[in-house]
Enzyme design. Structure first.
Site, PDB file in Angstrom:
ATOM      1  N   TYR B 506      49.730  44.101  42.500  1.00 56.24           N
ATOM      2  CA  TYR B 506      49.689  45.496  42.926  1.00 56.24           C
ATOM      3  C   TYR B 506      51.022  45.835  43.572  1.00 56.24           C
ATOM      4  O   TYR B 506      51.581  45.021  44.300  1.00 56.24           O
ATOM      5  CB  TYR B 506      48.569  45.714  43.945  1.00 56.24           C
ATOM      6  CG  TYR B 506      47.193  45.627  43.369  1.00 56.24           C
ATOM      7  CD1 TYR B 506      46.594  44.394  43.145  1.00 56.24           C
ATOM      8  CD2 TYR B 506      46.481  46.772  43.061  1.00 56.24           C
ATOM      9  CE1 TYR B 506      45.325  44.310  42.618  1.00 56.24           C
ATOM     10  CE2 TYR B 506      45.208  46.694  42.529  1.00 56.24           C
ATOM     11  CZ  TYR B 506      44.641  45.462  42.312  1.00 56.24           C
ATOM     12  OH  TYR B 506      43.377  45.384  41.786  1.00 56.24           O
ATOM     13  N   HIS B 514      46.751  51.371  40.945  1.00 58.15           N
ATOM     14  CA  HIS B 514      46.129  50.358  40.098  1.00 58.15           C
ATOM     15  C   HIS B 514      47.102  49.210  39.946  1.00 58.15           C
ATOM     16  O   HIS B 514      48.308  49.367  40.155  1.00 58.15           O
ATOM     17  CB  HIS B 514      45.816  50.948  38.731  1.00 58.15           C
ATOM     18  CG  HIS B 514      44.681  51.912  38.750  1.00 58.15           C
ATOM     19  ND1 HIS B 514      43.382  51.513  38.889  1.00 58.15           N
ATOM     20  CD2 HIS B 514      44.666  53.256  38.675  1.00 58.15           C
ATOM     21  CE1 HIS B 514      42.614  52.577  38.888  1.00 58.15           C
ATOM     22  NE2 HIS B 514      43.357  53.643  38.766  1.00 58.15           N
ATOM     23  N   LYS B 563      47.698  47.845  31.692  1.00 60.36           N
ATOM     24  CA  LYS B 563      48.489  46.922  32.491  1.00 60.36           C
ATOM     25  C   LYS B 563      49.443  46.179  31.568  1.00 60.36           C
ATOM     26  O   LYS B 563      49.295  46.225  30.352  1.00 60.36           O
ATOM     27  CB  LYS B 563      47.575  45.926  33.201  1.00 60.36           C
ATOM     28  CG  LYS B 563      46.592  46.605  34.126  1.00 60.36           C
ATOM     29  CD  LYS B 563      45.747  45.655  34.848  1.00 60.36           C
ATOM     30  CE  LYS B 563      44.550  46.333  35.485  1.00 60.36           C
ATOM     31  NZ  LYS B 563      44.713  47.734  35.826  1.00 60.36           N
TER      32      LYS B 563
END
Lengths: 297, 609
Positions: B506, B514, B563
């Site tokens: 993070y 996120h 991601k």
């Protein structure tokens, strides 16, 4: 539907080229899909759209599992293309000259056909031109008659005829033909002794089991699994399962289950794991399967 | 970052110099709450202002006082955690430590929460103890989001359904118009068409009838209630319909016959062999069990149902017509049956019309859900048994709401939640930051760092090893090396099990953003020692083996969550003996490892041209 499908004589020959199992005949491809639930993957470039990679055409590549299953059920046999070609393709002697003659004939036939088509087109065009000329001539007769005009026309006319005359001998000769296959795909010419064993991955029992249950399978690398499992023809249905095979005693990483379950649920499928129980080989179904879904997503 | 007060406990609380809480927006409040990136204090010197000579004096004073009497940057007393070998984690129960570790660096997780330990808040809100509490927890936000998403989906389904119904109606009207026009042009020649024009909805094949049957009997499921009200099987359908008609169904088939009506679909063949309509089912049943009495009862009950449906659409003849096209033999059966159906249908319609107000049977079928709602299951939980029989019209929970309202006194909720740290987290807090001490459950004493290191290494495999591990590639070593690496680079590192990776990175912490990166740890045996002999090479190959399908799966999971996948290669050094390790010291041991990162992205040449 079945009446319209072309009849394909079994066993079918599957060409093995460079370790891949390929089918070059569209009739065989449709037959396998309809009668044996074997889909394969098209890998050839489409001649009409050579600059893209999304849609492909013939040949159809079969997974080793599919090829092995077809061989085991007696539907097909594997033919090693390279050895067949070396043994049977006429490289010298009078068979070679025969073969070349045949190829030449094909080229000749094609060029004749082309010639005929051209001729008929020319005939119709000339007839049209003659009709139009007659009408124009009648009009001209009413007005005036110009000699210069006629001269130019005749000049062009002779020019055209000479160019045509020079092109005719080349068009009369046979075309050069590049044969795409070295033998016909009909099985009658070959004995099925040319069978070779197929090396299959360890997920083969799961494949056989699911195929026996009536599912269609596609390779599942896109979804990170061994097979995408469809309840019907993949063109009509979405896949229901992402199947991954494990050995019976293999340790399954929990993270794999988490990832597979998450991915499967995200794409509205169930994550299916299965394996063959080595202790229950004599039973009818030594394979057991489980499906996993991610809750609360 | 710095708080001007020197008190140890000031960081958690709001300092008086900062603006008042009510004046701050959400972002400012978050910034204040999570102002410290690590559970450590720092003591910066005051700023020097050139045109104010007093500030120089103050600076000098602070500097001298700090050098003479250095304040500790660690909290006093240290945070304390208990080593729990069963869960392979460190338990923390002290509220001060829990808050500090969560807010200053986002370590650990609450056992009854997703990550932030807020079970008590949720519980209080649930029991209504905190009336004024407006701030909702992350879990509640997620629930709310999911609820809204669900509602949107149902709304969309309802709209789609409406559109379909509209088109169907208009198509039916069109078709009827064209049929009546055709009938008008050729009045007597074709008698079949005349029968078509009789019916308002000309049903040309079985599928249409099936649609009509389902439409007449059930609302399309465009909401959770409708979905629940759907029948579970055809027998259910028959029962509900017949009970809706006010008919006695004493002839309902038994459980035995129910199972043989159609087998549960466990494969595509079974799925395909399921009957497509009530008519097919009927035909199949007569073929299957012509003689059995109980099956006769079953058939007749469904035939009765079908007869009613057929009566509605005036399409009795067309059922058999369509069947005949498909299969002659089946059609014969159907014709035999059809007698029975038509005989029965007449009688049933009569009974219906006798028992109900002068509505048509069709209009009754439009709303079968109204009587069905009464029969929904409801589970009642109550500490005392008030009564043993319940009317279907009563609400599901009657006593509960009144009983909670009765006791108005504030509830004392015991915090049943504790805080958990993983081995890597707690070792980082102990070894690298020195803000935590891990206690042994038996001796109640702090475990020395060297011993803790050994315990974690032994417990990194399952079952835990009995002797001290010296393998340089056990899970604790590789994971800790990576954890330490990214923590010291300033990332907030948290576990990534839910995305099936090892760690998530993070930017600042879970409440802010996120996770941006997902880490996958891969041991890399580059040292010459590992390629020494075949045995070791085998071992290395086994440890490094990954399958492409697995990797694709992982990559897809992570990219779908927006991601970036990072492969973290940890270079494993050659193993040392116990004596060598003991003489080395922990920092030297960890210093032998190297970490390399690679981001992975799937690149498809067709998509990204």
């Amino acid at each position: 539907m079945s009446s319209s499908a072309p009849s394909v004589a079994e066993p079918i020959s599957i060409s093995r080229i460079g370790g891949r199992y390929l089918i070059f005949d569209i009739d065989v491809v449709t037959h396998l899909r309809r009668a044996h639930r074997i889909c394969g993957t098209p890998v050839g470039t489409l001649p009409r759209a050579p600059q893209q990679n999304v849609f492909s055409g013939l040949p159809m590549e079969l997974m080793p599992e599919e090829a092995c299953l077809l061989v085991e059920t007696g539907v097909a046999y594997i033919m090693d293309d390279l050895t067949w070609h070396k043994e049977n393709f006429p490289v010298a002697g009078h068979r070679r000259s025969e073969y070349l003659e045949e190829v030449h004939l094909i080229g000749l036939r094609a060029s004749r056909a082309q010639e005929n088509a051209l001729q008929s087109r020319k005939q119709t065009a000339l007839a049209k031109q003659a009709a139009a000329g007659a009408r124009a001539a009648s009009l001209k007769h009413i007005d005036t008659a110009d000699a210069d005009d006629e001269d130019t026309i005749s000049m062009f006319h002779t020019d055209r005829s000479s160019s045509r005359a020079s092109s005719t001998p080349t068009s009369g000769s046979a075309w050069a033909v590049t044969p795409t296959i070295s033998y016909s795909t009909s099985p009658s010419q070959h004995d099925s002794k040319s069978q070779a064993d197929v090396s299959v991955p360890s997920s083969y029992p799961l494949f056989v089991y699911l195929h026996m249950k009536g599912y269609y399978m596609w390779p599942g690398l896109r979804f990170g699994c061994d097979y995408n499992v469809y309840p019907g023809d993949p063109m009509r249905f979405h896949a229901h399962f992402d199947a991954v095979s494990f050995d019976w005693e293999e340790e399954i990483d929990m993270m794999h289950l988490v990832g597979g379950g998450r991915l499967g649920t995200r794409v509205k499928k169930a994550f299916l794991i299965g394996g063959k129980d080595e202790d229950k080989l004599e039973e009818e179904n030594p394979v057991r399967t489980f499906s996993i879904e991610w809750g609360g997503m | 970052m710095a708080s001007n007060e020197h008190s140890e406990h000031s960081a958690v609380l709001a300092s008086p110099k900062q603006p008042h809480k009510s004046n701050m927006n959400h972002r400012q409040r978050m910034d204040q709450l999570y102002s410290l990136p690590a559970p450590l204090r720092t003591f910066p010197l005051p700023t020097f202002i050139p045109h104010n000579p007093l500030s120089l004096l103050y600076l000098a004073y602070v500097w001298i006082s700090q050098t003479l009497n250095a304040p500790s940057s660690n909290p006093s007393p240290l945070h304390q955690g208990w080593w729990s070998p069963e869960t392979r984690s460190i338990h923390i129960t002290d509220d001060r430590s829990v808050l500090a570790l969560w807010e200053q660096g986002f370590y650990g997780k609450g056992t009854l929460s997703r990550s932030e330990p807020n079970w008590v808040d949720r519980e209080k809100k649930r029991l209504g103890a905190e009336k004024g509490a407006t701030q909702s927890t992350a879990e509640e936000n997620t629930l709310q989001r999911r609820r809204i998403r669900q509602e949107t989906k149902w709304e969309r389904a309802r709209k789609e359904r409406n559109v379909i119904d509209q088109t169907r109606l208009s198509e039916a009207a069109l078709e009827a118009a064209s049929f009546s026009a055709a009938a008008a042009t050729m009045p007597e020649n074709v008698p079949e068409i005349c029968t078509y024009s009789d019916s308002s909805l000309p049903a040309s094949d079985l599928e249409d009838i099936a649609v009509l049957v389902s439409k007449a009997s059930q609302n399309p499921p465009v909401g959770p209630l409708e979905l629940l009200a759907l029948p579970n099987s055809l027998i259910d359908l028959a029962t509900s319909l017949c009970s809706g008609m006010g008919l006695d169904l004493s002839v309902l088939p038994t459980r035995n016959s129910k199972s043989s009506v159609c087998p549960a679909p466990v494969g595509p063949i079974e799925l395909l062999s399921l009957p497509n309509s009530a008519g097919e089912l009927l035909a199949a049943q007569t073929q299957m069990t012509g003689h059995d009495k109980s099956f006769r009862a079953a058939t007749s009950s469904i035939g009765l149902l079908l007869g009613l449906e057929v009566k509605i659409v005036h399409g009795t003849l067309h059922i058999t017509d369509a069947e005949a096209k498909v299969d002659n033999a089946q059609a014969k059966d159907m014709q035999e049956l059809e007698y029975e159906i038509s005989n029965r249908s007449v009688s049933t319609v009569e009974t219906v019309q006798g028992s109900s107000p002068p509505e048509t049977a069709a209009s009754m079928y439009e709303h079968p859900a109204t009587p069905m709602i009464k029969h929904q299951k409801s589970v009642r939980f109550s500490p005392t048994i008030e009564k043993t029989t319940f009317l279907p019209s009563e609400p599901a929970s009657l006593g509960l709401a009144t009983s909670t309202k009765a006791e108005e006194e504030p509830l004392a909720i015991v915090n049943r939640e504790h805080f958990q740290l993983t081995a890597q987290e707690s070792f980082f807090l102990t070894f690298a930051l020195g803000v935590l001490e891990v206690l042994d459950l038996v001796t109640k004493n702090a475990i020395p760092i060297k011993e803790l290191f050994e315990i974690f290494r032994r417990h990194s495999s399952f079952p835990p090893m009995s002797t001290a591990s010296t393998s340089p590639d056990d899970e604790f070593m590789t994971n800790y090396v990576v954890y330490h690496h990214f923590r010291s680079l300033g990332w907030c590192v948290r576990g990534g099990a839910k995305f099936s990776c090892d760690y998530m990175l993070y930017q600042r912490g879970p409440p802010f953003t996120h996770a941006e990166f997902a880490l996958l740890i891969i041991p890399s045996y580059t040292d010459a020692y590992w390629s020494k002999d075949a045995l070791l090479q085998n071992y290395v190959n086994r440890k490094q083996a990954r399958s492409w399908t697995w990797f694709h799966c992982l990559n897809r999971v992570i990219t779908m969550a927006k991601k970036t996948l990072v492969l973290v290669y940890v270079d494993i050094p050659k193993p040392l003996s116990v004596t060598e390790e003991n003489s080395m010291g922990l920092d030297k041991i960890f210093g032998r490892y190297k970490v390399r990162e690679f981001t992975v992205k799937r690149w498809s040449r067709d998509r990204e041209r």
